[in-house]
Design a protein around this motif. Structure first.
Motif, PDB file in Angstrom:
ATOM      1  N   VAL A 123       0.724  -1.446  -0.028  1.00 47.08           N
ATOM      2  CA  VAL A 123       0.086  -0.091   0.106  1.00 47.08           C
ATOM      3  C   VAL A 123       0.817   1.087   0.028  1.00 47.08           C
ATOM      4  N   GLN A 124       0.616   2.371  -0.824  1.00 50.24           N
ATOM      5  CA  GLN A 124       1.220   3.489  -0.840  1.00 50.24           C
ATOM      6  C   GLN A 124       0.143   4.698  -0.160  1.00 50.24           C
ATOM      7  N   ILE A 125       0.816   5.277   0.785  1.00 55.29           N
ATOM      8  CA  ILE A 125      -0.055   6.454   1.571  1.00 55.29           C
ATOM      9  C   ILE A 125       0.760   7.653   0.920  1.00 55.29           C
ATOM     10  N   ASN A 126      -0.028   8.581   0.280  1.00 58.37           N
ATOM     11  CA  ASN A 126       0.346   9.665  -0.364  1.00 58.37           C
ATOM     12  C   ASN A 126       0.346  10.884   0.833  1.00 58.37           C
ATOM     13  N   CYS A 127       1.060  12.148   0.638  1.00 60.11           N
ATOM     14  CA  CYS A 127       0.939  13.193   1.446  1.00 60.11           C
ATOM     15  C   CYS A 127       1.797  14.282   0.475  1.00 60.11           C
ATOM     16  N   THR A 128       0.778  15.121   0.401  1.00 63.12           N
ATOM     17  CA  THR A 128       1.228  16.559  -0.364  1.00 63.12           C
ATOM     18  C   THR A 128       1.243  17.613   0.540  1.00 63.12           C
ATOM     19  N   TYR A 129       2.056  18.652   0.418  1.00 61.57           N
ATOM     20  CA  TYR A 129       2.282  19.669   1.239  1.00 61.57           C
ATOM     21  C   TYR A 129       2.483  20.989   0.252  1.00 61.57           C
ATOM     22  N   GLN A 130       2.148  22.167   0.973  1.00 58.63           N
ATOM     23  CA  GLN A 130       2.639  23.410   0.441  1.00 58.63           C
ATOM     24  C   GLN A 130       3.310  24.096   1.597  1.00 58.63           C
ATOM     25  N   THR A 131       4.377  24.702   1.512  1.00 58.19           N
ATOM     26  CA  THR A 131       5.048  25.349   2.599  1.00 58.19           C
ATOM     27  C   THR A 131       6.382  26.022   2.012  1.00 58.19           C
ATOM     28  N   SER A 132       6.995  27.027   2.826  1.00 58.89           N
ATOM     29  CA  SER A 132       7.907  27.754   2.431  1.00 58.89           C
ATOM     30  C   SER A 132       9.179  27.512   3.261  1.00 58.89           C
ATOM     31  N   GLY A 133      10.351  27.375   2.556  1.00 58.15           N
ATOM     32  CA  GLY A 133      11.546  26.901   3.533  1.00 58.15           C
ATOM     33  C   GLY A 133      11.351  25.559   3.898  1.00 58.15           C
ATOM     34  N   PHE A 134      11.364  24.888   3.042  1.00 57.16           N
ATOM     35  CA  PHE A 134      11.306  23.308   3.329  1.00 57.16           C
ATOM     36  C   PHE A 134      12.350  22.757   4.093  1.00 57.16           C
ATOM     37  N   ASN A 135      12.363  21.952   5.048  1.00 57.10           N
ATOM     38  CA  ASN A 135      13.645  21.605   5.825  1.00 57.10           C
ATOM     39  C   ASN A 135      13.398  19.832   6.033  1.00 57.10           C
ATOM     40  N   GLY A 136      12.372  19.186   6.194  1.00 62.10           N
ATOM     41  CA  GLY A 136      12.488  17.845   5.767  1.00 62.10           C
ATOM     42  C   GLY A 136      10.904  17.385   6.303  1.00 62.10           C
ATOM     43  N   LEU A 137      10.736  16.158   6.067  1.00 61.33           N
ATOM     44  CA  LEU A 137       9.524  15.557   6.108  1.00 61.33           C
ATOM     45  C   LEU A 137       9.560  14.258   6.967  1.00 61.33           C
ATOM     46  N   PHE A 138       8.641  14.099   8.011  1.00 62.27           N
ATOM     47  CA  PHE A 138       8.703  12.948   8.703  1.00 62.27           C
ATOM     48  C   PHE A 138       7.431  11.927   8.324  1.00 62.27           C
ATOM     49  N   TRP A 139       7.587  10.792   8.564  1.00 61.34           N
ATOM     50  CA  TRP A 139       6.409   9.756   8.745  1.00 61.34           C
ATOM     51  C   TRP A 139       6.158   9.034  10.187  1.00 61.34           C
ATOM     52  N   TYR A 140       5.224   9.189  10.782  1.00 57.28           N
ATOM     53  CA  TYR A 140       4.959   8.573  11.875  1.00 57.28           C
ATOM     54  C   TYR A 140       3.852   7.550  11.929  1.00 57.28           C
TER      55      TYR A 140
ATOM     56  N   SER B  33       9.606  14.121  -3.058  1.00 51.74           N
ATOM     57  CA  SER B  33      10.038  15.038  -4.464  1.00 51.74           C
ATOM     58  C   SER B  33       9.731  16.496  -3.676  1.00 51.74           C
ATOM     59  N   ARG B  34      10.808  17.354  -3.595  1.00 51.35           N
ATOM     60  CA  ARG B  34      10.593  18.473  -3.054  1.00 51.35           C
ATOM     61  C   ARG B  34      10.021  19.375  -4.049  1.00 51.35           C
ATOM     62  N   SER B  35      10.321  19.322  -5.214  1.00 54.14           N
ATOM     63  CA  SER B  35       9.755  20.162  -6.581  1.00 54.14           C
ATOM     64  C   SER B  35       8.268  19.975  -6.562  1.00 54.14           C
ATOM     65  N   LYS B  36       7.735  18.862  -6.288  1.00 50.46           N
ATOM     66  CA  LYS B  36       6.390  18.497  -6.372  1.00 50.46           C
ATOM     67  C   LYS B  36       5.640  18.762  -4.819  1.00 50.46           C
ATOM     68  N   GLY B  37       6.132  19.026  -3.991  1.00 46.76           N
ATOM     69  CA  GLY B  37       5.578  18.802  -2.463  1.00 46.76           C
ATOM     70  C   GLY B  37       4.896  17.592  -2.335  1.00 46.76           C
ATOM     71  N   TYR B  38       5.700  16.537  -2.552  1.00 46.36           N
ATOM     72  CA  TYR B  38       5.117  15.171  -2.545  1.00 46.36           C
ATOM     73  C   TYR B  38       5.695  14.309  -1.886  1.00 46.36           C
ATOM     74  N   SER B  39       5.289  13.281  -0.900  1.00 47.98           N
ATOM     75  CA  SER B  39       5.985  12.326  -0.389  1.00 47.98           C
ATOM     76  C   SER B  39       5.000  11.089  -0.387  1.00 47.98           C
ATOM     77  N   TYR B  40       5.464   9.987  -0.197  1.00 43.82           N
ATOM     78  CA  TYR B  40       4.846   8.570  -0.032  1.00 43.82           C
ATOM     79  C   TYR B  40       5.604   7.811   0.911  1.00 43.82           C
ATOM     80  N   LEU B  41       4.473   7.185   1.635  1.00 46.28           N
ATOM     81  CA  LEU B  41       4.966   6.093   2.625  1.00 46.28           C
ATOM     82  C   LEU B  41       4.501   4.711   1.806  1.00 46.28           C
ATOM     83  N   LEU B  42       5.496   3.696   1.498  1.00 44.71           N
ATOM     84  CA  LEU B  42       5.046   2.481   1.002  1.00 44.71           C
ATOM     85  C   LEU B  42       5.375   1.456   1.984  1.00 44.71           C
ATOM     86  N   LEU B  43       4.403   0.718   2.244  1.00 47.90           N
ATOM     87  CA  LEU B  43       4.432  -0.498   3.234  1.00 47.90           C
ATOM     88  C   LEU B  43       4.199  -1.754   2.254  1.00 47.90           C
ATOM     89  N   LYS B  44       5.185  -2.676   2.448  1.00 45.76           N
ATOM     90  CA  LYS B  44       5.039  -3.936   1.797  1.00 45.76           C
ATOM     91  C   LYS B  44       4.761  -5.089   2.749  1.00 45.76           C
TER      92      LYS B  44
END
Lengths: 115, 110
Positions: free
Chosen positions: B18-35, B65-76
């Motif tokens: 399963v792939q869980i997507n996350c999109t974000y809009q922010t300025s000055g991106f430092n990093g992205l967590f999944w919990y 993908s910082r340019s797309k403001g996009y992340s996903y978490l993949l669980l196998k």
């Protein structure tokens, strides 16, 4: 890593009263925080607990309602004052070592119900 | 401010991916967590992405993908114990305090 404990784990309180939640970390940490998580919602940051100075509150949260103490690098308290049913929520303490790539550790939470 | 979007709920079958997507809009991106957060428990750290690309850690992988403001978490190889809420959180600006999305509730069924 850091192990965080909170007391109490849950409580049922009457409207108008206050409850103080304690947070203890098993090691010294740079930063400590308090979050609120309402049912089905995400974590909302209440404030950053600063050691030796007043806490830094996020928009919508004020010191009179949520006074916070942090007397040292391992302990903090959050008081929910003059409670109303809208304060019913889970309150989570968290900590990290600050700086980049700072993993956020969380306590188990305090489930508060206000009647 | 920040705007973080995740699907509210997903279901999947034991053993699947399963792939869980996350999109974000922010300025000055430092990093992205999944919990990961099981019901009635505290969130636990899964991953942290700073640079673009895929970070693999056992059955879990996280992509950014910082340019797309996009992340996903993949669980196998999903297991029943993977049923939980998965929270995407973004650090930005001068603050290294993450802002959390609403979380995605994943239900794994036999």
């Amino acid at each position: 890593s850091a192990v965080i404990s909170q007391k109490p784990s849950r409580d049922i309180c009457q409207r108008g009263t206050s409850l103080t939640i304690q947070c203890q970390v098993d090691s010294q940490v740079t930063m400590m925080f308090w979050y609120r998580q309402q049912p089905g919602q995400s974590l909302t940051l209440i404030a950053t607990a600063n050691q030796g100075s007043e806490a830094t509150y996020e928009s919508g949260f004020v010191i009179d309602k949520f006074p916070i103490s942090r007397p040292n690098l391992t302990f903090s308290t959050l008081t929910v004052s003059n409670m109303s049913p809208e304060d019913s929520s889970i309150y989570l303490c968290s900590a990290n070592q600050g700086g980049r790539i700072a993993e956020q550790y969380f306590g188990p939470g305090t489930r508060l119900t206000v009647t | 401010g920040q705007n973080i979007d995740q699907p509210t709920e997903m279901t999947a079958t034991e053993g699947a991916i399963v792939q869980i997507n996350c999109t974000y809009q922010t300025s000055g991106f430092n990093g992205l967590f999944w919990y990961q957060q099981h019901a009635g428990e505290a969130p636990t750290f899964l991953s942290y992405n700073v640079l673009d690309g895929l970070e693999e850690k056992g059955r879990f992988s996280s992509f950014l993908s910082r340019s797309k403001g996009y992340s996903y978490l993949l669980l196998k190889e999903l297991q029943m114990k993977d049923s939980a809420s998965y929270l995407c959180a973004v650090e930005s600006g001068g603050s290294y305090i993450p802002t959390f999305g609403r979380g995605t509730s994943l239900i794994v069924h036999p």
